[in-house]
Scaffold this active site. Structure first.
Site, PDB file in Angstrom:
ATOM      1  N   THR A  86      87.876  75.333 141.316  1.00  0.00           N
ATOM      2  CA  THR A  86      86.774  74.408 141.611  1.00  0.00           C
ATOM      3  C   THR A  86      85.941  74.980 142.764  1.00  0.00           C
ATOM      4  O   THR A  86      85.593  74.274 143.703  1.00  0.00           O
ATOM      5  CB  THR A  86      87.296  73.000 141.989  1.00  0.00           C
ATOM      6  OG1 THR A  86      88.311  73.147 142.996  1.00  0.00           O
ATOM      7  CG2 THR A  86      87.861  72.265 140.807  1.00  0.00           C
ATOM      8  N   PHE A 150      99.268  70.986 147.389  1.00  0.00           N
ATOM      9  CA  PHE A 150      99.191  71.288 148.828  1.00  0.00           C
ATOM     10  C   PHE A 150      99.825  72.628 149.188  1.00  0.00           C
ATOM     11  O   PHE A 150     100.099  72.871 150.355  1.00  0.00           O
ATOM     12  CB  PHE A 150      99.877  70.173 149.629  1.00  0.00           C
ATOM     13  CG  PHE A 150      99.170  68.852 149.512  1.00  0.00           C
ATOM     14  CD1 PHE A 150      98.121  68.535 150.362  1.00  0.00           C
ATOM     15  CD2 PHE A 150      99.528  67.935 148.535  1.00  0.00           C
ATOM     16  CE1 PHE A 150      97.441  67.332 150.237  1.00  0.00           C
ATOM     17  CE2 PHE A 150      98.868  66.724 148.407  1.00  0.00           C
ATOM     18  CZ  PHE A 150      97.820  66.418 149.261  1.00  0.00           C
ATOM     19  N   LYS A 205      93.714  64.794 149.641  1.00  0.00           N
ATOM     20  CA  LYS A 205      93.688  66.267 149.635  1.00  0.00           C
ATOM     21  C   LYS A 205      92.604  66.795 150.592  1.00  0.00           C
ATOM     22  O   LYS A 205      92.848  67.683 151.411  1.00  0.00           O
ATOM     23  CB  LYS A 205      93.442  66.763 148.201  1.00  0.00           C
ATOM     24  CG  LYS A 205      93.226  68.255 148.074  1.00  0.00           C
ATOM     25  CD  LYS A 205      94.456  69.054 148.460  1.00  0.00           C
ATOM     26  CE  LYS A 205      94.110  70.535 148.598  1.00  0.00           C
ATOM     27  NZ  LYS A 205      95.241  71.336 149.053  1.00  0.00           N
ATOM     28  N   PHE A 250      99.726  74.786 163.049  1.00  0.00           N
ATOM     29  CA  PHE A 250      98.271  75.028 163.028  1.00  0.00           C
ATOM     30  C   PHE A 250      97.659  74.996 164.421  1.00  0.00           C
ATOM     31  O   PHE A 250      96.521  74.579 164.610  1.00  0.00           O
ATOM     32  CB  PHE A 250      97.558  74.026 162.088  1.00  0.00           C
ATOM     33  CG  PHE A 250      97.646  74.462 160.642  1.00  0.00           C
ATOM     34  CD1 PHE A 250      98.854  74.440 159.971  1.00  0.00           C
ATOM     35  CD2 PHE A 250      96.530  74.922 159.965  1.00  0.00           C
ATOM     36  CE1 PHE A 250      98.965  74.867 158.666  1.00  0.00           C
ATOM     37  CE2 PHE A 250      96.621  75.365 158.648  1.00  0.00           C
ATOM     38  CZ  PHE A 250      97.844  75.331 158.002  1.00  0.00           C
ATOM     39  N   LEU A 251      98.448  75.442 165.407  1.00  0.00           N
ATOM     40  CA  LEU A 251      97.905  75.552 166.767  1.00  0.00           C
ATOM     41  C   LEU A 251      97.983  77.011 167.214  1.00  0.00           C
ATOM     42  O   LEU A 251      98.362  77.301 168.336  1.00  0.00           O
ATOM     43  CB  LEU A 251      98.693  74.641 167.728  1.00  0.00           C
ATOM     44  CG  LEU A 251      98.421  73.136 167.590  1.00  0.00           C
ATOM     45  CD1 LEU A 251      99.295  72.331 168.551  1.00  0.00           C
ATOM     46  CD2 LEU A 251      96.948  72.805 167.839  1.00  0.00           C
ATOM     47  N   HIS A 252      97.666  77.903 166.300  1.00  0.00           N
ATOM     48  CA  HIS A 252      97.690  79.329 166.625  1.00  0.00           C
ATOM     49  C   HIS A 252      96.253  79.855 166.561  1.00  0.00           C
ATOM     50  O   HIS A 252      95.610  79.733 165.531  1.00  0.00           O
ATOM     51  CB  HIS A 252      98.589  80.075 165.629  1.00  0.00           C
ATOM     52  CG  HIS A 252      98.891  81.453 166.079  1.00  0.00           C
ATOM     53  ND1 HIS A 252      99.982  81.758 166.865  1.00  0.00           N
ATOM     54  CD2 HIS A 252      98.219  82.610 165.907  1.00  0.00           C
ATOM     55  CE1 HIS A 252      99.974  83.049 167.136  1.00  0.00           C
ATOM     56  NE2 HIS A 252      98.915  83.595 166.563  1.00  0.00           N
ATOM     57  N   CYS A 261      90.496  77.536 150.309  1.00  0.00           N
ATOM     58  CA  CYS A 261      90.560  76.064 150.315  1.00  0.00           C
ATOM     59  C   CYS A 261      89.917  75.405 151.533  1.00  0.00           C
ATOM     60  O   CYS A 261      89.019  74.575 151.369  1.00  0.00           O
ATOM     61  CB  CYS A 261      92.009  75.615 150.184  1.00  0.00           C
ATOM     62  SG  CYS A 261      92.709  75.980 148.559  1.00  0.00           S
ATOM     63  N   LYS A 264      85.906  75.493 151.869  1.00  0.00           N
ATOM     64  CA  LYS A 264      85.206  74.790 150.766  1.00  0.00           C
ATOM     65  C   LYS A 264      85.542  73.298 150.775  1.00  0.00           C
ATOM     66  O   LYS A 264      84.661  72.457 150.616  1.00  0.00           O
ATOM     67  CB  LYS A 264      85.507  75.455 149.414  1.00  0.00           C
ATOM     68  CG  LYS A 264      86.537  74.763 148.536  1.00  0.00           C
ATOM     69  CD  LYS A 264      86.597  75.319 147.137  1.00  0.00           C
ATOM     70  CE  LYS A 264      87.955  75.227 146.486  1.00  0.00           C
ATOM     71  NZ  LYS A 264      88.679  73.983 146.518  1.00  0.00           N
TER      72      LYS A 264
HETATM   73  P1  NAD Z   1      91.968  80.659 140.768  1.00  0.00           P
HETATM   74  O1  NAD Z   1      90.539  81.008 140.716  1.00  0.00           O
HETATM   75  O2  NAD Z   1      92.961  81.621 141.331  1.00  0.00           O
HETATM   76  O3  NAD Z   1      92.474  80.315 139.283  1.00  0.00           O
HETATM   77  C1  NAD Z   1      91.770  79.516 138.379  1.00  0.00           C
HETATM   78  C2  NAD Z   1      92.214  79.924 136.970  1.00  0.00           C
HETATM   79  O4  NAD Z   1      91.639  79.012 136.034  1.00  0.00           O
HETATM   80  C3  NAD Z   1      91.754  81.322 136.564  1.00  0.00           C
HETATM   81  O5  NAD Z   1      92.853  82.094 136.116  1.00  0.00           O
HETATM   82  C4  NAD Z   1      90.750  81.057 135.433  1.00  0.00           C
HETATM   83  O6  NAD Z   1      90.736  82.074 134.459  1.00  0.00           O
HETATM   84  C5  NAD Z   1      91.295  79.755 134.868  1.00  0.00           C
HETATM   85  N1  NAD Z   1      90.311  79.018 134.072  1.00  0.00           N
HETATM   86  C6  NAD Z   1      88.993  78.787 134.352  1.00  0.00           C
HETATM   87  N2  NAD Z   1      88.446  78.077 133.360  1.00  0.00           N
HETATM   88  C7  NAD Z   1      89.414  77.844 132.450  1.00  0.00           C
HETATM   89  C8  NAD Z   1      89.466  77.158 131.217  1.00  0.00           C
HETATM   90  N3  NAD Z   1      88.382  76.564 130.701  1.00  0.00           N
HETATM   91  N4  NAD Z   1      90.646  77.125 130.554  1.00  0.00           N
HETATM   92  C9  NAD Z   1      91.749  77.715 131.044  1.00  0.00           C
HETATM   93  N5  NAD Z   1      91.756  78.379 132.206  1.00  0.00           N
HETATM   94  C10 NAD Z   1      90.612  78.445 132.911  1.00  0.00           C
HETATM   95  O7  NAD Z   1      92.035  79.288 141.521  1.00  0.00           O
HETATM   96  P2  NAD Z   1      93.258  78.709 142.383  1.00  0.00           P
HETATM   97  O8  NAD Z   1      93.275  79.310 143.727  1.00  0.00           O
HETATM   98  O9  NAD Z   1      94.484  78.733 141.547  1.00  0.00           O
HETATM   99  O10 NAD Z   1      92.762  77.203 142.563  1.00  0.00           O
HETATM  100  C11 NAD Z   1      92.791  76.302 141.476  1.00  0.00           C
HETATM  101  C12 NAD Z   1      92.598  74.909 142.031  1.00  0.00           C
HETATM  102  O11 NAD Z   1      93.716  74.566 142.868  1.00  0.00           O
HETATM  103  C13 NAD Z   1      91.356  74.762 142.909  1.00  0.00           C
HETATM  104  O12 NAD Z   1      90.825  73.488 142.733  1.00  0.00           O
HETATM  105  C14 NAD Z   1      91.927  74.906 144.305  1.00  0.00           C
HETATM  106  O13 NAD Z   1      91.106  74.269 145.269  1.00  0.00           O
HETATM  107  C15 NAD Z   1      93.269  74.218 144.160  1.00  0.00           C
HETATM  108  N6  NAD Z   1      94.265  74.647 145.130  1.00  0.00           N
HETATM  109  C16 NAD Z   1      94.465  75.968 145.372  1.00  0.00           C
HETATM  110  C17 NAD Z   1      95.415  76.366 146.309  1.00  0.00           C
HETATM  111  C18 NAD Z   1      95.629  77.827 146.650  1.00  0.00           C
HETATM  112  O14 NAD Z   1      96.389  78.094 147.574  1.00  0.00           O
HETATM  113  N7  NAD Z   1      95.012  78.762 145.966  1.00  0.00           N
HETATM  114  C19 NAD Z   1      96.162  75.394 146.999  1.00  0.00           C
HETATM  115  C20 NAD Z   1      95.961  74.055 146.699  1.00  0.00           C
HETATM  116  C21 NAD Z   1      95.001  73.686 145.762  1.00  0.00           C
END
Ligand code: NAD
Length: 450
Positions: A86, A150, A205, A250-252, A261, A264
């Site tokens: 997202t 999370f 979140k 988170f105090l570093h 994350c 954004k």
């Molecule tokens: P990312 O970009 O690493 O992965 C997203 C995946 O979704 C990609 O592999 C992409 O190919 C796939 N995708 C996109 N459109 C698709 C579709 N139509 N059908 C199937 N697959 C599709 O993203 P991420 O870091 O894994 O984050 C995903 C969500 O989780 C975001 O909303 C993010 O804010 C949230 N989130 C991420 C983390 C983190 O540490 N990365 C932690 C908590 C929450």
């Protein structure tokens, strides 16, 4: 139970591995054929400690399958976790196109009741919009549960298998019960499970990430003040953190909050406030302050070296945090960009993120090295931007010998200042006090005499 995880990114893949480890039969679906082919072959597309082992274990137990076939997942799985990206389309505006593409794909293949679980971080109101979209597209009744994730990159497996809490949002008791059942292994370890409505779950979140961003920003500003006063930020942070109302995490201090994350999600929260006519001034201030942290750090270097034009700077650490190769909104990458803008040549090294960084930023004056000492070779100054553990073990004397200059900017305070000074460096920490920071005239003399 058969469940699907749609989106095999950092959040989705961890969820798929974790849910399989809870005993679910998991189909992990992504539109990226190359990624799915690689996962099927057993390779992992990014660096995350323990992930390869967890995927292997569950694949061998026949609980985990990878596919690009969404229709088959919809047919076979009662619960469909959605973890697609997202990222922002504009500042503060989450890109919900992948989420709605998945919603449409699910609607097209629906033959009977399904529970859609939104794991992606989505703005307040999204779950209800997904429900409405489903209602428009299909007569088959489905439910949606909001279940924000999370996990923290670098310790994501542990966070998924032993989370601080689980948030479930929704208005269907049946769907909430189904998802609660999936998380049953967590009851044994007494994980708090909060059940609420969609909007509250979505807000939790964003509020969490904005609060973490505020905490980081606060300690960074206190570090700036410590530098000016001559106090030690770590003593302040320890004392602050031992107050139970505040807590030690988170105090570093560092170069500012980054990653895929916190920045954004903080921007999206400010935007959500605007939509509802609420001015989230502290959150907006954290974003503004964060912008300046990297620049303040750069100024420390410029105060010592003068113009950076023609200088060679070694940058150790490019990932936004250790134990990951994720460079999305990494402040280390911002710092590299600022150095290049100033006319410096950058010799960079990261234990895991060289490839991701090279894919993001190419420049004739930016070179990547696999070895930290090679990256330091001939440099006028060395800056540590990510607190990888291996950097703590670097030999100051060897680094100094490799370099042309003698300035070490420790943005993450990974080194023992006295040891660095003993090797002949001018040590610039982050809020480590007058004793530990060297005054500008002393540094200038040392640079001049190098
Ligand atoms: P990312 O970009 O690493 O992965 C997203 C995946 O979704 C990609 O592999 C992409 O190919 C796939 N995708 C996109 N459109 C698709 C579709 N139509 N059908 C199937 N697959 C599709 O993203 P991420 O870091 O894994 O984050 C995903 C969500 O989780 C975001 O909303 C993010 O804010 C949230 N989130 C991420 C983390 C983190 O540490 N990365 C932690 C908590 C929450």
């Amino acid at each position: 139970m058969n469940v699907a995880v749609i989106g095999a990114g950092r959040a989705g893949l961890i969820a798929a591995a974790g849910l399989a480890d809870f005993g679910m039969r998991v189909r992990c679906v992504d539109i990226d054929e190359t990624k799915i082919a690689a996962l099927t072959r057993g390779s992992v597309p990014f660096h995350e400690p323990g992930l390869m082992e967890l995927l292997d274990k569950n694949r061998k137990a026949d609980r985990l399958h990878f596919s690009t076939d969404l229709a088959e997942a919809v047919e076979k799985c009662l619960v469909l976790f959605i973890a697609v990206g997202t990222e922002e389309v504009a500042p503060g505006k989450a890109n919900l196109a992948p989420l709605f593409a998945v919603t449409r794909g699910i609607a097209k293949s629906l033959r009977e009741y399904r529970v859609l679980v939104i794991k992606s971080t989505v703005p307040v109101g999204t779950a209800k919009a997904v429900l409405a979209e489903l209602g428009r597209l299909t007569p088959i009744v489905c439910d949606v549960v909001s279940n924000p994730e999370f996990l923290r990159e670098g310790s994501a497996i542990e966070n998924f298998l032993r989370p601080d809490r689980v948030i479930l949002g929704g208005n269907s008791e049946q769907a909430l019960a189904v998802v609660r059942d999936i998380y049953r292994p967590l009851y044994l370890i007494e994980t708090p499970i909060f059940t609420t409505d969609h909007e509250t779950a979505e807000l939790i979140k964003y509020a969490t990430n904005a609060y973490l961003a505020l905490k980081i920003t606060f300690i960074n500003e206190i570090a700036n003040l410590c530098d000016a006063i001559g106090s030690d930020v770590h003593t302040v942070a320890k004392a602050l953190g031992s107050d139970k109302r505040i807590g030690p995490k988170f105090l570093h201090p560092g170069p500012g909050f980054g990653g895929s994350c916190l920045p954004k999600d903080t921007r999206v929260l400010v935007n959500t406030g605007e939509q509802y006519g609420v001015n989230l001034r502290t959150v907006a201030a954290a974003l503004e302050t964060n912008y300046f942290q990297c620049r303040d750090v750069l100024n420390k270097l410029k105060n010592v070296l003068g113009s950076l034009e023609g200088r060679t700077i070694c940058v150790l650490g490019l990932a936004y945090k250790p134990s990951t190769d994720d460079v999305r909104e990494s402040r280390a990458m911002d710092f590299v960009g600022l150095l290049l803008e100033e006319g410096a040549t950058v010799q960079a090294h990261d234990p895991a993120a060289n490839g991701a960084a090279a894919a993001l930023l190419q420049h004739e004056r930016l070179n990547f090295f696999n070895d930290p000492y090679e990256a330091a070779s001939g440099a006028d100054a060395l800056a540590v931007l990510t607190e990888w553990n291996e950097f703590r073990a670097l030999g100051p004397t060897m680094l100094k010998r490799a370099m042309r200059g003698a300035v070490l900017l420790d943005v993450r305070n990974v080194f023992v200042p006295e040891a660095i000074a003993a090797a002949g460096f001018l040590y610039l920490g982050r809020g480590r006090g007058a004793k530990l920071s060297v005054s500008v005239p002393e540094i200038s003399n040392a640079v001049a005499s190098r």
